[in-house]
Design a protein around this motif. Structure first.
Motif, PDB file in Angstrom:
ATOM      1  N   ARG A 297       0.846  -1.194   0.000  1.00  0.00           N
ATOM      2  CA  ARG A 297       0.000   0.000   0.000  1.00  0.00           C
ATOM      3  C   ARG A 297       0.880   1.242   0.000  1.00  0.00           C
ATOM      4  NH1 ARG A 297      -2.228   2.960   4.282  1.00  0.00           N
ATOM      5  NH2 ARG A 297      -4.190   3.995   3.777  1.00  0.00           N
ATOM      6  N   VAL A 298       0.459   2.275  -0.736  1.00  0.00           N
ATOM      7  CA  VAL A 298       1.174   3.559  -0.785  1.00  0.00           C
ATOM      8  C   VAL A 298       0.185   4.680  -0.476  1.00  0.00           C
ATOM      9  CG1 VAL A 298       2.382   5.216  -2.271  1.00  0.00           C
ATOM     10  CG2 VAL A 298       2.904   2.784  -2.450  1.00  0.00           C
ATOM     11  N   SER A 299       0.590   5.641   0.370  1.00  0.00           N
ATOM     12  CA  SER A 299      -0.233   6.829   0.615  1.00  0.00           C
ATOM     13  C   SER A 299       0.666   8.043   0.738  1.00  0.00           C
ATOM     14  CB  SER A 299      -1.080   6.661   1.879  1.00  0.00           C
ATOM     15  OG  SER A 299      -0.253   6.588   3.031  1.00  0.00           O
ATOM     16  N   LEU A 300       0.120   9.213   0.422  1.00  0.00           N
ATOM     17  CA  LEU A 300       0.862  10.471   0.476  1.00  0.00           C
ATOM     18  C   LEU A 300       0.241  11.359   1.545  1.00  0.00           C
ATOM     19  CD1 LEU A 300       1.289   9.326  -2.484  1.00  0.00           C
ATOM     20  CD2 LEU A 300       1.641  11.705  -3.184  1.00  0.00           C
ATOM     21  N   ALA A 301       0.977  11.649   2.602  1.00  0.00           N
ATOM     22  CA  ALA A 301       0.502  12.520   3.672  1.00  0.00           C
ATOM     23  C   ALA A 301       1.194  13.876   3.549  1.00  0.00           C
ATOM     24  CB  ALA A 301       0.783  11.906   5.032  1.00  0.00           C
ATOM     25  N   TYR A 302       0.422  14.911   3.186  1.00  0.00           N
ATOM     26  CA  TYR A 302       0.980  16.257   3.048  1.00  0.00           C
ATOM     27  C   TYR A 302       0.638  17.052   4.302  1.00  0.00           C
ATOM     28  CZ  TYR A 302       3.651  18.785  -0.363  1.00  0.00           C
ATOM     29  OH  TYR A 302       4.695  19.357  -1.040  1.00  0.00           O
ATOM     30  N   PHE A 303       1.672  17.526   4.993  1.00  0.00           N
ATOM     31  CA  PHE A 303       1.490  18.250   6.249  1.00  0.00           C
ATOM     32  C   PHE A 303       1.550  19.755   5.996  1.00  0.00           C
ATOM     33  CE2 PHE A 303       3.669  14.209   7.252  1.00  0.00           C
ATOM     34  CZ  PHE A 303       2.630  13.593   7.941  1.00  0.00           C
ATOM     35  N   PHE A 304       0.488  20.440   6.377  1.00  0.00           N
ATOM     36  CA  PHE A 304       0.348  21.888   6.192  1.00  0.00           C
ATOM     37  C   PHE A 304       0.471  22.513   7.577  1.00  0.00           C
ATOM     38  CE2 PHE A 304      -2.165  25.766   5.388  1.00  0.00           C
ATOM     39  CZ  PHE A 304      -1.658  26.153   4.150  1.00  0.00           C
ATOM     40  N   ASN A 305       1.606  23.150   7.848  1.00  0.00           N
ATOM     41  CA  ASN A 305       1.981  23.467   9.222  1.00  0.00           C
ATOM     42  C   ASN A 305       2.252  24.949   9.460  1.00  0.00           C
ATOM     43  OD1 ASN A 305       1.984  20.707   9.832  1.00  0.00           O
ATOM     44  ND2 ASN A 305       4.113  20.481   9.195  1.00  0.00           N
ATOM     45  N   PRO A 306       2.148  25.381  10.724  1.00  0.00           N
ATOM     46  CA  PRO A 306       2.584  26.736  11.062  1.00  0.00           C
ATOM     47  C   PRO A 306       4.092  26.890  10.862  1.00  0.00           C
ATOM     48  CG  PRO A 306       1.275  25.767  12.839  1.00  0.00           C
ATOM     49  CD  PRO A 306       1.608  24.670  11.893  1.00  0.00           C
ATOM     50  N   LYS A 307       4.511  28.131  10.705  1.00  0.00           N
ATOM     51  CA  LYS A 307       5.937  28.445  10.709  1.00  0.00           C
ATOM     52  C   LYS A 307       6.528  27.955  12.037  1.00  0.00           C
ATOM     53  CE  LYS A 307       8.995  32.463  10.243  1.00  0.00           C
ATOM     54  NZ  LYS A 307       9.039  33.948  10.245  1.00  0.00           N
ATOM     55  N   SER A 308       7.735  27.420  11.988  1.00  0.00           N
ATOM     56  CA  SER A 308       8.265  26.700  13.153  1.00  0.00           C
ATOM     57  C   SER A 308       8.489  27.582  14.375  1.00  0.00           C
ATOM     58  CB  SER A 308       9.566  25.990  12.786  1.00  0.00           C
ATOM     59  OG  SER A 308      10.555  26.919  12.400  1.00  0.00           O
ATOM     60  N   ASP A 309       8.730  28.894  14.182  1.00  0.00           N
ATOM     61  CA  ASP A 309       9.044  29.740  15.334  1.00  0.00           C
ATOM     62  C   ASP A 309       7.883  30.631  15.775  1.00  0.00           C
ATOM     63  OD1 ASP A 309       9.050  31.454  13.182  1.00  0.00           O
ATOM     64  OD2 ASP A 309      10.997  32.367  13.614  1.00  0.00           O
ATOM     65  N   VAL A 310       6.681  30.391  15.224  1.00  0.00           N
ATOM     66  CA  VAL A 310       5.505  31.170  15.622  1.00  0.00           C
ATOM     67  C   VAL A 310       4.892  30.540  16.874  1.00  0.00           C
ATOM     68  CG1 VAL A 310       3.144  31.799  14.980  1.00  0.00           C
ATOM     69  CG2 VAL A 310       4.996  32.032  13.323  1.00  0.00           C
ATOM     70  N   LEU A 311       4.571  31.371  17.858  1.00  0.00           N
ATOM     71  CA  LEU A 311       3.969  30.887  19.091  1.00  0.00           C
ATOM     72  C   LEU A 311       2.511  30.494  18.832  1.00  0.00           C
ATOM     73  CD1 LEU A 311       5.050  30.575  22.007  1.00  0.00           C
ATOM     74  CD2 LEU A 311       3.851  32.704  22.557  1.00  0.00           C
ATOM     75  N   ILE A 312       2.176  29.262  19.159  1.00  0.00           N
ATOM     76  CA  ILE A 312       0.818  28.753  18.944  1.00  0.00           C
ATOM     77  C   ILE A 312       0.085  28.733  20.280  1.00  0.00           C
ATOM     78  CG2 ILE A 312      -0.543  26.798  18.126  1.00  0.00           C
ATOM     79  CD1 ILE A 312       1.052  28.170  15.918  1.00  0.00           C
ATOM     80  N   LYS A 313      -1.066  29.403  20.317  1.00  0.00           N
ATOM     81  CA  LYS A 313      -1.877  29.463  21.533  1.00  0.00           C
ATOM     82  C   LYS A 313      -3.339  29.661  21.146  1.00  0.00           C
ATOM     83  CE  LYS A 313      -1.087  34.437  22.074  1.00  0.00           C
ATOM     84  NZ  LYS A 313      -0.623  35.508  22.975  1.00  0.00           N
ATOM     85  N   PRO A 314      -4.258  29.391  22.059  1.00  0.00           N
ATOM     86  CA  PRO A 314      -5.673  29.531  21.722  1.00  0.00           C
ATOM     87  C   PRO A 314      -6.026  30.962  21.303  1.00  0.00           C
ATOM     88  CG  PRO A 314      -5.438  28.224  23.710  1.00  0.00           C
ATOM     89  CD  PRO A 314      -4.079  28.776  23.396  1.00  0.00           C
ATOM     90  N   ALA A 315      -6.872  31.080  20.270  1.00  0.00           N
ATOM     91  CA  ALA A 315      -7.332  32.391  19.818  1.00  0.00           C
ATOM     92  C   ALA A 315      -8.080  33.088  20.951  1.00  0.00           C
ATOM     93  CB  ALA A 315      -8.244  32.231  18.604  1.00  0.00           C
ATOM     94  N   THR A 316      -7.755  34.359  21.160  1.00  0.00           N
ATOM     95  CA  THR A 316      -8.368  35.123  22.246  1.00  0.00           C
ATOM     96  C   THR A 316      -9.891  35.093  22.163  1.00  0.00           C
ATOM     97  OG1 THR A 316      -6.451  36.587  22.274  1.00  0.00           O
ATOM     98  CG2 THR A 316      -8.447  37.391  23.350  1.00  0.00           C
ATOM     99  N   GLU A 317     -10.428  35.165  20.936  1.00  0.00           N
ATOM    100  CA  GLU A 317     -11.876  35.190  20.743  1.00  0.00           C
ATOM    101  C   GLU A 317     -12.548  33.887  21.167  1.00  0.00           C
ATOM    102  OE1 GLU A 317     -10.004  37.737  17.464  1.00  0.00           O
ATOM    103  OE2 GLU A 317      -9.541  35.939  18.629  1.00  0.00           O
ATOM    104  N   LEU A 318     -11.771  32.813  21.281  1.00  0.00           N
ATOM    105  CA  LEU A 318     -12.338  31.512  21.643  1.00  0.00           C
ATOM    106  C   LEU A 318     -12.078  31.150  23.098  1.00  0.00           C
ATOM    107  CD1 LEU A 318     -11.377  29.571  18.384  1.00  0.00           C
ATOM    108  CD2 LEU A 318     -13.526  30.761  18.920  1.00  0.00           C
ATOM    109  N   VAL A 319     -11.531  32.102  23.841  1.00  0.00           N
ATOM    110  CA  VAL A 319     -11.287  31.915  25.277  1.00  0.00           C
ATOM    111  C   VAL A 319     -12.338  32.728  26.041  1.00  0.00           C
ATOM    112  CG1 VAL A 319      -9.662  32.279  27.173  1.00  0.00           C
ATOM    113  CG2 VAL A 319      -8.822  31.534  24.931  1.00  0.00           C
TER     114      VAL A 319
END
Length: 356
Positions: A297-319
């Motif tokens: 079996r063959v599959s292609l997983a394409y990862f669409f990711n944030p920039k590596s040095d950007v701080l990831i945290k919950p959106a203020t509007e959703l807190v």
């Protein structure tokens, strides 16, 4: 922790093990009893949602709203869905899958020219994590970078078959387009500015990388997994599955649902970073891959990711006062390092980020 330049023990190609014709797999691939796959038929009637995107660009306002609602429900309840009429031609979908099938059937010395290291994982590999003596998964893979542009190097992409680089360049552009479109839809569905999630990812300076998975035939599929249970650490994943051999299983409650791919569909799943950014409204869900005794079996997983040095945290509007921030801030680069060091560990890394 700095990752080592080389592997700490010899790397064995799973395809080579399969090709020996042995009826027994090595102990290194035998999972603990609780992790072994079950092949019950109870969940065979279920499937992840299938969403036709045609109405987003070609339908009425009502039709657009209906598609967006389907996407919202899938992100909240499943964390997985398949998309049809995604804008990627059938010929390109089939071609992208076919060139990688051809690559994995190149002579071993050709593939070995691209052998990877744990420092970047870029190239031809057979394991995740660097722990000596770890229980391994029954797969080989090829990993490459597309974005940011400074990391993309066509010379590190396979030169055989000769048209692989052109096909994957074209396919990559289409996946990035689809990723941006879905981030906008997610943002609108969450009541955020339509460019919020794209901005939280780093604007146009995002990451995109491809892992092509090759799962050879396995004589004892009940003892091992092609890929251990995990949630994807990045933002969002686009999976081009093998349409002839099922293998992906998604956790739904206490059951594992075997995904039945629709013809020329792309499977989308939410990653840990979007779960954090949405403060848990959208779910990254555990999934795994089972293997087959008779078919590769063959599959292609394409990862669409944030920039590596950007701080990831919950959106203020959703807190809110009733739903405070569930996760501590962390860059994606810091988060990804855990996976590259420890391998796939369910959702333990995401759970460790939860605010106390």
């Amino acid at each position: 922790m700095d990752l080592p330049i080389g592997w700490l023990e010899p790397v064995v190609r799973v395809q080579t093990l399969s090709d020996t014709g042995s009826l027994v797999i090595p102990d290194r691939y035998i999972k603990p009893l609780v992790q072994r796959p079950s092949f019950n038929t109870q969940s065979h009637s279920q499937n992840i949602p299938i969403i036709d995107l045609y109405g987003l660009t070609n339908g009425s306002v009502t039709a657009q709203k209906a598609v967006m609602d389907q996407i919202s429900i899938a992100c909240r309840e499943w964390g997985f869905f398949q998309v049809l009429n995604h804008g990627i031609s059938d010929e390109l979908v089939d071609g992208a899958r076919e060139v990688w099938k051809e690559f994995f059937h190149q002579p071993m010395e050709v593939k070995q020219d691209y052998a990877n290291t744990p420092n970047t994982y870029e190239g031809y590999g057979s394991r995740l994590g660097i722990q000596k003596g770890a229980i391994l998964d029954w797969n080989d893979y090829f990993f490459l970078y597309y974005l940011p542009s400074k990391l993309k190097d066509h010379n590190k992409w396979p030169s055989q078959p000769p048209f692989l680089r052109d096909v994957i360049e074209e396919y990559s552009k289409e996946i990035v387009r689809l990723g941006k479109d879905l981030l906008r839809i997610f943002s609108i569905n969450l009541g955020l500015q339509e460019d919020y999630l794209q901005g939280a990812f780093g604007g146009d300076d995002i990451g995109a990388c491809l892992r092509v998975n090759f799962y050879p035939k396995c004589p004892q599929p009940d003892l091992t997994l092609g890929l251990s249970s995990h949630s994807d650490p990045g933002g969002m994943t686009f999976l081009l599955p093998d349409e002839n051999v099922s293998g992906l299983q998604v956790r739904k409650g206490d059951e594992w649902v075997t995904v039945k791919p629709a013809r020329h569909a792309i499977i989308v799943n939410i990653g840990d970073q979007i779960q954090v950014l949405t403060n848990g409204n959208y779910k990254s869900v555990e999934h795994r891959v089972i293997v087959n005794p008779d078919k590769e079996r063959v599959s292609l997983a394409y990862f669409f990711n944030p920039k590596s040095d950007v701080l990831i945290k919950p959106a203020t509007e959703l807190v809110t006062s009733t739903k405070p921030a569930l996760y501590e801030p962390m860059t994606y680069g810091e988060y990804r390092r855990f996976i590259r060091t420890e391998g796939l560990q369910g959702k333990s890394q995401l759970e460790s980020l939860k605010s106390s």
